[in-house]
Design an enzyme around this catalytic site. Structure first.
Site, PDB file in Angstrom:
ATOM      1  N   TRP A 197     -34.745 -10.699 -23.287  1.00  6.99           N
ATOM      2  CA  TRP A 197     -35.878 -10.575 -22.367  1.00  6.99           C
ATOM      3  C   TRP A 197     -37.219 -10.757 -23.061  1.00  6.99           C
ATOM      4  O   TRP A 197     -37.430 -10.267 -24.176  1.00  6.99           O
ATOM      5  CB  TRP A 197     -35.865  -9.189 -21.712  1.00  6.99           C
ATOM      6  N   MET A 198     -38.166 -11.403 -22.365  1.00  8.01           N
ATOM      7  CA  MET A 198     -39.552 -11.509 -22.813  1.00  8.01           C
ATOM      8  C   MET A 198     -40.470 -11.349 -21.621  1.00  8.01           C
ATOM      9  O   MET A 198     -40.147 -11.790 -20.520  1.00  8.01           O
ATOM     10  CB  MET A 198     -39.802 -12.872 -23.476  1.00  8.01           C
ATOM     11  N   ASP A 252     -45.031 -10.174 -21.230  1.00  6.18           N
ATOM     12  CA  ASP A 252     -46.427 -10.511 -21.504  1.00  6.18           C
ATOM     13  C   ASP A 252     -46.678 -11.125 -22.881  1.00  6.18           C
ATOM     14  O   ASP A 252     -46.164 -10.628 -23.895  1.00  6.18           O
ATOM     15  CB  ASP A 252     -47.306  -9.258 -21.434  1.00  6.18           C
ATOM     16  N   GLN A 311     -44.092  -9.293 -25.503  1.00  6.19           N
ATOM     17  CA  GLN A 311     -43.236  -8.184 -25.111  1.00  6.19           C
ATOM     18  C   GLN A 311     -41.784  -8.658 -25.130  1.00  6.19           C
ATOM     19  O   GLN A 311     -41.445  -9.653 -24.485  1.00  6.19           O
ATOM     20  CB  GLN A 311     -43.621  -7.708 -23.711  1.00  6.19           C
ATOM     21  N   TRP A 332     -35.574  -6.048 -18.868  1.00  8.13           N
ATOM     22  CA  TRP A 332     -36.695  -5.297 -19.433  1.00  8.13           C
ATOM     23  C   TRP A 332     -36.245  -3.937 -19.959  1.00  8.13           C
ATOM     24  O   TRP A 332     -35.412  -3.262 -19.370  1.00  8.13           O
ATOM     25  CB  TRP A 332     -37.768  -5.102 -18.361  1.00  8.13           C
ATOM     26  N   TRP A 342     -46.413  -1.574 -25.771  1.00  8.84           N
ATOM     27  CA  TRP A 342     -46.792  -2.418 -24.658  1.00  8.84           C
ATOM     28  C   TRP A 342     -47.951  -3.351 -25.007  1.00  8.84           C
ATOM     29  O   TRP A 342     -48.316  -3.517 -26.164  1.00  8.84           O
ATOM     30  CB  TRP A 342     -47.105  -1.545 -23.439  1.00  8.84           C
ATOM     31  N   ASP A 355     -51.158  -5.336 -10.210  1.00  9.54           N
ATOM     32  CA  ASP A 355     -49.835  -4.733 -10.233  1.00  9.54           C
ATOM     33  C   ASP A 355     -49.160  -4.806  -8.862  1.00  9.54           C
ATOM     34  O   ASP A 355     -47.966  -5.089  -8.748  1.00  9.54           O
ATOM     35  CB  ASP A 355     -49.965  -3.274 -10.679  1.00  9.54           C
TER      36      ASP A 355
END
Length: 641
Positions: free
Chosen positions: A126-127, A129, A145, A153, A188, A341
């Protein structure tokens, strides 16, 4: 203690009839709700912190770990239900929340085809930001990330890769991992600041042992290492806690800092919200370890929700040359961008910055952050820019997530891409929007070229283009602006998303290209224009992607994206399209508007993928110029010293 007012106001001749499939409508699955303990904490904090005036005080960083017992009262999800990822932990939703379908079976060949060939993505897993991009000692650095353990995630660390040209990449070891109480639940998003003396400061959000969002500092262990392979976290982290009146999980993603014009301090901004008002907090520092919260906010917009991944930078009003974030140029506008968001979209606005009061004001209130323009109208989020001092340009990165099911991602072993890096600058013709354009280096991947001129596509027809293979392409097309004397009434109801997509029939559209289409047009992804007459008598030009017929698979979502794009008097309609297996990036009118799609065809893959011109307008459409290059693959692999 500072006090602010309540936030308010804040191609080939062989035409045949075009009969696309009916749009496939799939149910929308909503996210599971937050854990009860977080809901209760949010309510209590809201009552205490937001009664009367919002009070934000100067923060003294805590140097001791939080010792509250961590609990997770969230019940185990049912095995067949999509799992929410990220939202319960206090960040934006990271799962696609698509119901797995047992009715479609992916083959290994289908899944292998989806992996891109010249877009950046990790070897596996997973990747999300992009983080802290910078240019240092001859190398471009991209942090991101990353979950080193799975294709979903979680366990967020910082992946790290370097490049000499932003196209060919070398994977390095992980830059930072969640190993301290202040980031044990995730390292993060963060940003890099290059100091005048050559030092680098990385400020990032950590999720603590109690899932409180705090800001931390890390620096390179060895500035003489051009690869910046080792990073040291500040021993007294965190340097910032959520200020009074801000909920513990609404305080994240610090920007690159900018130097005050008086040369005495640095400023940075962090995203947050108050109730449903999105805000950008501003902090002042002289050493990056001690901070002062400034009065008020940089900017706020009601009903836009949580602002993530804020970006703030100047653009020249006289040149397309990029500017450093700390630029002292006077002929500038300032870009304020926020990732919303609630909507999972990146909005930006142009405006002016008042350093004395640490406020930003939009040029046009009707085009404010979260209301007006977006970086990209497709699948695109959590973007970040950096100033490339080597070539004097500002570079934009963006995260492109999947639109298939998590079940499929786990099967193929990876999820998410980064866009091709884009140069961003002010549109000097309109002065009211940004231009985004793929970095010039991507042209080095061009190989065989196919050129077509003055192709007329009859109304209601398609024209196949003899290009095989057609899975890695760079397409540049110009078309004459259509005209018809039959338009007597305004067409004010057209919308890319709700008006039938590429299957709609109008007087002046839709028309454009079909990408990843099979010979029978069962699978197809349309990139197109639609011209409509506005109530004022002027023409409005829509630029759209229609992914709703991109695949026969049932465990994914096919969207239709788009919006209006400015077309100035005398301009032809133009599109540049970067095609790379499961991603399509399009740029209309020289980069005034961009759309990104993720698509997963099952038949229009490998040698079966085709490209068509199509015209669903009632008038002929003339393509004056069409150049298509087949693209080579980028070299993206581990670094071997």
């Amino acid at each position: 203690m500072a006090e602010i007012q309540p936030l308010n106001g804040l191609g080939q001749e062989n035409p045949h009839p075009y009969t696309p499939l009916l749009a496939d409508r799939r149910p929308t699955v909503s996210s599971p709700q937050r854990r009860p303990i977080q809901v209760l904490a949010s309510v209590l904090l809201a009552v205490v912190g937001l009664s009367g005036l919002l009070v934000i005080c100067k923060i003294q960083s805590s140097r001791q770990p939080l010792v509250l017992e961590k609990k997770d009262d969230r019940p185990e999800p049912l095995a067949f239900w999509p799992v929410s990822r990220g939202k319960p932990e206090g960040v934006s939703e990271k799962a696609s929340l698509i119901w797995p379908s047992p009715s479609f079976t992916w083959t290994n060949a289908m899944l292998a085809w989806q992996r891109t060939s010249y877009h950046f993505q990790p070897e596996k897993n997973w990747m999300n930001d992009p983080n802290g991009p910078l240019f240092y000692m001859g190398w471009y650095h991209l942090f991101y990330q990353y979950n080193p353990d799975s294709a979903v995630w979680g366990n967020i660390t910082w992946g790290h890769a370097v490049s000499k040209d932003l196209i060919h990449w070398l994977y390095l070891d992980l830059a930072m991992v969640p190993d301290q109480w202040y980031d044990i639940n995730g390292v993060w998003t963060g940003s890099a600041t290059l100091l005048p003396d050559g030092r680098i400061v990385m400020i990032y959000t950590g999720s603590t042992n109690e899932s409180v969002q705090v800001q931390n500092v890390a620096v390179p262990a060895n500035l003489s290492d051009p690869l910046l392979r080792d990073w040291v976290k500040y021993e007294a982290n965190p340097v910032l806690l959520p200020p009074r009146g801000i909920l513990y999980d609404d305080f994240r993603d610090p920007t690159t800092a900018w130097f005050a014009k008086d040369g005495k301090a640095w400023y940075l901004t962090i995203g947050s919200k108050v109730n449903t008002t999105g805000i950008a907090l501003v902090y002042k520092t002289t050493d990056f370890y001690n901070y002062e919260l400034m009065e008020g906010v940089l900017h706020s917009v009601p009903e836009t929700g949580m602002w993530e991944c804020i970006d703030f930078y100047p653009v020249s009003t006289t040149s397309t040359v990029g500017l450093d974030t700390s630029s002292n140029e006077t002929d500038v506008k300032y870009v304020l961008k926020a990732s919303l968001d609630d909507l999972k979209k990146d909005f930006y606005a142009l405006g002016s910055y008042d350093e004395a009061n640490q406020t930003w004001t939009p040029d046009d209130l009707e085009m404010d952050v979260g209301i007006g323009m977006r970086y990209d109208y497709g699948k695109y989020y959590a973007s970040k820019t950096f100033y490339d001092q080597y070539k004097g340009r500002r570079i934009l990165w963006g995260w492109i997530s999947e639109t298939d099911s998590e079940e499929t991602d786990l099967e193929k072993g990876w999820a998410s891409l980064q866009t091709i890096p884009r140069v961003v600058y002010l549109d000097l013709k309109t002065n009211s929007n940004l231009i985004q354009w793929p970095v010039e280096e991507v042209k080095r991947l061009r190989r065989t070229e196919f050129s077509f001129e003055n192709i007329t596509v009859a109304a209601g027809s398609v024209l196949p283009l003899n290009i095989t293979p057609a899975t890695q392409l760079d397409i540049n097309i110009e078309m004459e602006f259509p005209y018809s004397e039959n338009i007597t009434e305004a067409d004010v109801t057209y919308n890319c998303t709700t008006s039938g997509g590429a299957a709609d029939r109008g007087i002046l559209g839709p028309f454009g290209l079909l990408i990843f289409a099979d010979d029978n047009l069962v699978e197809q992804t349309a990139v197109f224009f639609y011209v409509a007459k506005a109530s004022t008598g002027d023409f409005r030009t829509y630029f759209c992607h229609d992914d709703s017929r991109s695949s026969k698979a049932t465990d994914l979502v096919g969207y239709t994206y788009g919006n209006t794009v400015p077309v100035l008097s005398g301009e032809k309609l133009s599109i540049r399209i970067l095609v790379d297996h499961s991603i399509i990036e399009s740029f209309a009118q020289g980069g005034r508007m961009s759309i990104t799609s993720r698509v997963y065809p099952t038949e229009a893959i490998y040698g079966a993928a085709r490209v068509f011109l199509f015209n669903n307008a009632s008038v002929p459409i003339t393509t004056t110029s069409l150049n298509i290059w087949q693209m080579d693959s980028a070299h993206i692999h581990p670094f071997f010293s």
